[in-house]
Design a protein around this motif. Structure first.
Motif, short mmCIF file in Angstrom:
data_model
loop_
_atom_site.label_atom_id
_atom_site.label_comp_id
_atom_site.label_asym_id
_atom_site.label_seq_id
_atom_site.Cartn_x
_atom_site.Cartn_y
_atom_site.Cartn_z
N VAL A 1 13.21 18.27 -57.60
CA VAL A 1 12.98 17.75 -56.26
C VAL A 1 11.49 17.92 -55.92
CG1 VAL A 1 13.43 18.09 -53.81
CG2 VAL A 1 15.31 18.22 -55.46
N GLN A 2 10.90 16.84 -55.44
CA GLN A 2 9.48 16.90 -55.16
C GLN A 2 9.13 15.97 -54.01
OE1 GLN A 2 6.94 15.77 -58.46
NE2 GLN A 2 5.33 17.15 -57.81
N LEU A 3 8.19 16.42 -53.17
CA LEU A 3 7.61 15.60 -52.12
C LEU A 3 6.11 15.59 -52.35
CD1 LEU A 3 9.47 16.97 -48.98
CD2 LEU A 3 9.78 14.71 -49.99
N VAL A 4 5.53 14.40 -52.38
CA VAL A 4 4.09 14.29 -52.61
C VAL A 4 3.47 13.48 -51.47
CG1 VAL A 4 2.28 13.49 -54.15
CG2 VAL A 4 4.39 14.44 -55.11
N GLU A 5 2.60 14.16 -50.72
CA GLU A 5 1.90 13.47 -49.64
C GLU A 5 0.60 12.87 -50.15
OE1 GLU A 5 3.42 17.37 -47.56
OE2 GLU A 5 2.55 16.80 -49.49
N SER A 6 0.20 11.80 -49.53
CA SER A 6 -1.08 11.18 -49.83
C SER A 6 -1.54 10.39 -48.61
CB SER A 6 -0.99 10.26 -51.05
OG SER A 6 -0.08 9.21 -50.81
N GLY A 7 -2.81 9.98 -48.64
CA GLY A 7 -3.33 9.14 -47.58
C GLY A 7 -4.25 9.83 -46.58
N GLY A 8 -4.40 11.13 -46.71
CA GLY A 8 -5.30 11.83 -45.80
C GLY A 8 -6.75 11.51 -46.10
N GLY A 9 -7.62 12.00 -45.22
CA GLY A 9 -9.04 11.77 -45.41
C GLY A 9 -9.82 12.00 -44.14
N LEU A 10 -11.07 11.55 -44.16
CA LEU A 10 -11.96 11.67 -43.02
C LEU A 10 -12.02 10.34 -42.29
CD1 LEU A 10 -14.19 13.14 -41.39
CD2 LEU A 10 -15.83 12.32 -43.13
N VAL A 11 -11.83 10.38 -40.98
CA VAL A 11 -11.84 9.16 -40.18
C VAL A 11 -12.53 9.45 -38.86
CG1 VAL A 11 -9.58 9.63 -39.19
CG2 VAL A 11 -10.39 7.27 -39.33
N GLN A 12 -13.17 8.43 -38.31
CA GLN A 12 -13.83 8.60 -37.01
C GLN A 12 -12.82 8.56 -35.88
OE1 GLN A 12 -16.87 5.59 -36.76
NE2 GLN A 12 -18.33 6.83 -37.92
N PRO A 13 -13.13 9.18 -34.76
CA PRO A 13 -12.25 9.08 -33.58
C PRO A 13 -11.96 7.62 -33.25
CG PRO A 13 -13.92 10.74 -33.21
CD PRO A 13 -14.30 10.05 -34.50
N CYS A 21 4.68 9.90 -47.93
CA CYS A 21 5.45 11.03 -48.47
C CYS A 21 6.42 10.45 -49.48
CB CYS A 21 6.17 11.77 -47.36
SG CYS A 21 7.30 13.06 -47.93
N ALA A 22 6.08 10.57 -50.74
CA ALA A 22 6.90 10.02 -51.81
C ALA A 22 7.85 11.09 -52.32
CB ALA A 22 6.02 9.50 -52.94
N ALA A 23 9.13 10.76 -52.36
CA ALA A 23 10.15 11.72 -52.77
C ALA A 23 10.67 11.41 -54.15
CB ALA A 23 11.30 11.72 -51.77
N SER A 24 11.01 12.45 -54.89
CA SER A 24 11.68 12.30 -56.18
C SER A 24 12.74 13.39 -56.29
CB SER A 24 10.68 12.39 -57.33
OG SER A 24 10.01 13.62 -57.31
N GLY A 25 13.82 13.05 -56.96
CA GLY A 25 14.90 14.01 -57.14
C GLY A 25 15.97 13.96 -56.06
N PHE A 26 15.74 13.17 -55.03
CA PHE A 26 16.74 12.98 -53.98
C PHE A 26 16.42 11.69 -53.24
CE2 PHE A 26 14.41 13.92 -50.06
CZ PHE A 26 13.26 14.52 -50.55
N THR A 27 17.36 11.25 -52.41
CA THR A 27 17.21 10.00 -51.69
C THR A 27 16.81 10.29 -50.25
OG1 THR A 27 18.89 8.97 -53.07
CG2 THR A 27 18.38 7.87 -51.00
N ASN A 96 8.32 17.24 -44.82
CA ASN A 96 9.47 18.12 -44.99
C ASN A 96 10.73 17.29 -45.08
OD1 ASN A 96 11.84 19.42 -43.22
ND2 ASN A 96 10.83 21.03 -44.40
N ALA A 97 11.62 17.68 -45.99
CA ALA A 97 12.93 17.06 -46.11
C ALA A 97 13.99 18.11 -45.85
CB ALA A 97 13.11 16.46 -47.50
N THR A 101 21.42 23.20 -45.38
CA THR A 101 20.64 24.39 -45.74
C THR A 101 19.51 24.07 -46.72
OG1 THR A 101 22.16 24.94 -47.51
CG2 THR A 101 22.58 25.93 -45.35
N GLU A 102 19.42 22.83 -47.14
CA GLU A 102 18.36 22.43 -48.06
C GLU A 102 17.12 22.06 -47.28
OE1 GLU A 102 21.25 19.49 -50.24
OE2 GLU A 102 19.39 19.68 -51.37
N THR A 103 15.97 22.56 -47.75
CA THR A 103 14.71 22.15 -47.15
C THR A 103 13.63 22.15 -48.22
OG1 THR A 103 13.21 22.45 -45.26
CG2 THR A 103 13.97 24.44 -46.39
N TYR A 104 12.83 21.12 -48.23
CA TYR A 104 11.76 20.98 -49.21
C TYR A 104 10.47 20.62 -48.49
CZ TYR A 104 15.96 20.35 -52.03
OH TYR A 104 17.19 20.50 -52.61
N TRP A 105 9.36 21.11 -49.04
CA TRP A 105 8.04 20.85 -48.47
C TRP A 105 7.13 20.22 -49.51
CZ3 TRP A 105 6.75 21.61 -43.40
CH2 TRP A 105 7.59 22.42 -42.65
#
Length: 115
Positions: A1-13, A21-27, A96-97, A101-105
């Motif tokens: 089970v994996q969660l992979v975030e992407s898309g962050g960065g520096l942006v102006q106001p 948030c791409a998930a693998s190992g679950f739906t 977070n998923a 009782t299951e929780t993944y970060w």
């Protein structure tokens, strides 16, 4: 089970970013998927969530009207579209998923809003 975030960065106001948030190992549709953020020296806070199944959404008051959470079941990915960004939105954003009782970060992605 994996969660992979992407898309962050520096942006102006006033700018925009889209986090993924791409998930693998679950739906993702079977879990409530939430975005949290943590700024330096502050506690982690819930930003937005999309509920399992029907996909109802929740937003913190501080981002309501500016952020949109969505889910693409074909890509097993949840997105956070962030518009009209403010310096106060600067934080590490975590996916977070949760189901019963299951929780993944995920590992987090940095968002910095600065001129």
């Amino acid at each position: 089970v994996q969660l992979v975030e992407s898309g962050g960065g520096l942006v102006q106001p006033g700018g925009s970013l889209r986090l993924s948030c791409a998930a693998s190992g679950f739906t993702v549709s079977g879990y409530t998927i939430s975005w949290y953020r943590q700024a330096p020296g502050k506690e982690r806070e819930l930003v937005a969530a999309i509920i399992s199944g029907g996909g109802s959404t929740y937003y913190a008051d501080s981002v309501k009207g500016r952020f949109t959470i969505s889910r693409d079941n074909t890509k097993n990915t949840v997105y956070l579209q962030m518009n009209s960004l403010e310096p106060e939105d600067t934080a590490v954003y975590y996916c977070n998923a949760n189901r019963f009782t299951e929780t993944y970060w995920g590992q987090g992605t940095q968002v910095t809003v600065s001129s």
